[in-house]
Enzyme design. Structure first.
Site, short mmCIF file in Angstrom:
data_model
loop_
_atom_site.label_atom_id
_atom_site.label_comp_id
_atom_site.label_asym_id
_atom_site.label_seq_id
_atom_site.Cartn_x
_atom_site.Cartn_y
_atom_site.Cartn_z
N GLU A 1 0.81 -1.20 0.00
CA GLU A 1 0.00 0.00 0.00
C GLU A 1 0.85 1.27 0.00
OE1 GLU A 1 -2.40 0.64 3.42
OE2 GLU A 1 -3.18 2.49 2.57
N ASP A 2 1.89 1.28 0.81
CA ASP A 2 2.60 2.54 1.05
C ASP A 2 3.95 2.68 0.37
OD1 ASP A 2 0.53 3.13 2.76
OD2 ASP A 2 1.56 2.42 4.55
#
Ligand code: MN
Length: 748
Positions: A97-98
């Site tokens: 996600e990051d």
């Protein structure tokens, strides 16, 4: 327990590296008994990928980000009891996600199983901060979908949430409230449903630390103060049992556990008791190291030994050995009379059962891999139930969420119609709830019911297995007090609709009467004239005016005071109000006045802008209370207490509508609040109470009712106070009176 402590962060690069390695080694130590050939390398690779991907990121506290996935992995292994593959997923849970890392990278390196779980974790968190309530519910549905797919996704997500809750201190106040509320609303019940009791109660305690700071600190402090006394009692209780168990050759662990802060607070709130009456509640736990085939018999043997020393309460014995709970919990609970006439709960279970109790579904997951003999049908049943609900395409997500939640929180009863159709209602539902569950037309005409062929009133509480036949009459009409009889939201809504309709009908009669009267006075029934009357009689709307006329609450003779000019009414000149005011009216005008001045009292956000707002009726905040502002669709800003019964839902669902608020000191305006006082009914007690309130403290009383029963009295007092300090002083002063048993602030 808490591996990453929040502190002022001031490590240099070298110390930082050492810190990271220390946490990584701790994870390896926890995994050690489960490492198979090649596992160590896989864990190392996952750690290196994650450390590299997050290397430029920091947490709000200033720590290197990688400490978070490391901590989540540690919780996953040590506290939930999952293994190597789950630890790898936990290490990677925030990478896709990051960071630059892609799902393909994960799959290439670790295979499809791990990639699949990481994907699930990514999907959950990409929607977690979404802004509308539908998205939140949708998000929750997704969480459960993944659960049905692979329970490890949700277990790692719980570890993630637990670590975020443990390190919530560095977040902004709004974030804290939002995350804490979401935790109470979704994650704690989920942990409960999965049988993770320890995690559930820690999540609740942590959430309470932020949503009800004062109460949390107070209970924590008093638990600490009373710890010694408690330990001494537990030791005294345990001693004789321990000796006999040793003589009999049992391998066992025995210890006492205090209740969680949250559950103590719950007791104080729901039972209206004082801390002193609950602080010493604890459970004694006996965990036996017995072979599977002997564990049940051994538990009963221990039961027999305990009851040789202490007298059991037969109604409070729970045999979850023969009938495990829905989430798989097995144990034998017995409540006995301990020294000094105190009831003590003892929980007896084997090590295997204890593993289930603490690690819930995770223990199941583990046992399932090794030993297929262990009871697993309950979990399978539950998973397949969820899968079923989720796969039905037309389930409205919000309804689904509401249903699911009510299933998590309240236990249900199963009742039958005369034809044998099953109806599921929450525990404590009444015959009237049942009537409305069939149809609103049945509910509105309900005059009673036959439960198992016996005639019962509307308010009769139903029990599982009851067969219910509703009796109706065409003459019946819903009344205001029915709202107190029903429990279900559906019945409440339908009753309110019917009451509104009824009021409208009655009001039409009042309208006729009023129009005739106006005719008689040669005034017209124009909008203008009606508005004059609405104001004169202090009614909120023309409909209310008509209604009050119809039920004769309004004296139309007063109309004589009006002059008629043309066809217009001219109101009488206001007379200086006399000193003695009717208490009801006095209270109303005070409230209006404080509403008008409200705007000066609160500041929103960082700016010093003053905005108009209303105080929520559900919790009636006063200055000094911990509050938040909530933007409503129709009524502008409303101020709620953070411990308002509605707060968790508002914050979890509509976090984006929450506005930061703080009080500004202002001694000119007072606020209505209420106290409930219970004490010994002694001559002159009312006098003493009112003397303190209005005599000594000069606080205005808006209402006072005292009811006495069998030597006790219960008083409800409404007072106008300036802020929380003043209220607290009042409570302390009243507590000083002889014979006062408890004083609690009324929530609404
Ligand atoms: Mn995370």
């Amino acid at each position: 327990m808490d591996t990453v402590t929040v502190q002022k962060y001031n490590l240099d690069e070298e110390q930082e590296k050492k810190e990271i390695v220390r946490h990584y080694r701790a994870l390896l130590r926890a995994l050690k008994p489960r490492l198979k050939k090649g596992d160590r390398e896989l864990v190392r690779t996952a750690f290196e990928i994650a450390a590299d991907a997050h290397k430029d990121m920091r947490r709000k506290s200033g720590e290197p980000y990688i400490l978070h996935p490391l901590a989540v992995a540690q919780i996953t292994v040590e506290e939930i009891g999952l293994g190597v593959r789950s630890a790898i997923c936990a290490l990677l849970h925030d990478t896709v996600e990051d960071t630059e890392v892609t799902l393909e990278d994960v799959e290439r390196e670790f295979g499809t199983e791990i990639a699949h779980i990481v994907d699930g974790l990514t999907k959950i968190s990409t929607v977690i901060d979404s802004n509308t309530s539908t998205m939140q519910a949708e998000n929750f549905k997704k969480i459960l979908l993944t659960l049905a797919d692979d329970p490890r996704v949700i277990l790692i997500k719980l570890a993630d949430r637990l670590h975020n809750m443990r390190t919530l201190d560095s977040m902004s106040r709004e974030k804290q409230l939002k995350i804490a509320s979401e935790t109470v609303f979704i994650y704690a019940p989920l942990a409960h449903r999965l049988g993770l009791y320890n995690i559930k109660s820690e999540l609740e305690d942590l959430a309470m630390k932020y949503t009800e700071q004062d109460h949390y600190r107070e209970i924590a402090r008093r638990l600490k103060e009373t710890k010694r006394e408690r330990t001494r009692y537990i030791n005294e209780f345990i001693k004789p049992i321990k000796e006999v168990l040793q003589e009999e050759g049992f391998q066992f662990e025995i210890y006492g556990r205090p209740k969680s802060i949250h559950s103590i607070w719950n007791k104080i709130k729901t039972k209206g008791v004082q801390f002193e009456e609950v602080y010493d509640l604890f459970a004694i736990r006996i965990i036996l190291d017995s072979a599977v085939e002997k564990e049940k018999a051994d538990c009963w043997k221990v039961y027999s030994i305990i009851t040789d020393f202490y007298h059991p309460s037969p109604e409070r014995t729970r045999d979850w050995l023969s009938n495990p709970k829905g989430n798989g919990y097995e144990a034998l609970h017995v409540t006995v009379m301990g020294p000094n006439g105190k009831w003590v709960e003892v929980q007896i279970r084997s090590k295997r059962m204890n593993d289930y109790a603490e690690k819930g579904v995770a223990a199941h997951w583990r046992y399932k891999e090794g030993n297929s003999n262990v009871q697993e049908s309950k979990f399978e049943q539950w998973f397949s139930q969820i899968r079923e609900i989720l796969s039905s395409p037309d389930t409205n997500t919000l309804d689904f969420l509401a249903d699911f939640k009510s299933n998590l929180f309240t236990e249900e009863i199963y009742v039958y119609t005369p034809k044998g159709d099953l109806k599921i209602l929450p525990v404590s539902s009444t015959a009237l709830d049942f009537a409305y569950s069939i149809h609103s037309a049945v509910g509105n005409k309900c005059i009673g019911a036959k439960v198992n062929y016996k005639l019962v009133p509307l308010s009769h509480k139903l029990r599982s297995g009851d067969q219910v036949e509703i009796i109706t009459s065409n003459k019946q009409k819903p009344s205001e007090d029915w709202l107190n009889i029903v429990l279900t939201a559906k019945a409440k809504g339908k009753i309110k609709d019917a009451l509104k309709e009824e009021k409208r009908k009655v009001a039409m009669d009042g309208k006729d009467i009023l129009h005739r009267k106006l005719d008689h006075m040669k005034a017209s029934a124009s909008q203008y004239n009606i508005n004059e009357l609405v104001q004169f009689y202090k009614q909120p709307s023309p409909l209310d005016l008509y209604y009050q006329v119809a039920v004769k609450n309004i004296d139309l003779r007063e109309l004589k005071q009006f002059n008629v000019l043309g066809d217009k009414l001219e109101p009488p000149k206001p007379v200086k109000p006399v000193e003695v005011v009717h208490p009801e009216e006095h209270h109303k005008s005070r409230e209006k006045e404080s509403n008008k001045k409200d705007a000066e009292l609160i500041i929103f956000g960082e700016s010093s802008d003053k905005i108009a707002y209303k105080l929520a009726n559900c919790c009636r905040p006063i200055p000094g209370d911990d509050v938040f502002g909530f933007v409503t669709a129709s009524e502008g800003l409303k101020i709620h207490r953070t411990n308002c019964p509605n707060a968790a839902q508002l914050l979890a669902h509509y976090g984006h509508r929450v506005v930061k608020t703080k009080w500004v000191k202002n001694r000119e305006i007072s606020f209505l609040t209420g106290l409930k006082i219970v004490g010994m009914d002694d001559v002159g007690v009312i006098h003493k109470i009112t003397n303190i309130i209005s005599g000594e403290l000069k606080i205005n009383i808006a209402g006072l009712t005292i009811e006495s029963k069998e030597g006790l009295f219960e008083g409800l007092i409404k007072v106008f106070v300036h802020d929380k300090d003043e209220l607290e002083e009042l409570v302390n002063r009243l507590k000083g009176l002889d014979g006062i048993q408890s004083i609690n602030r009324l929530e609404d």
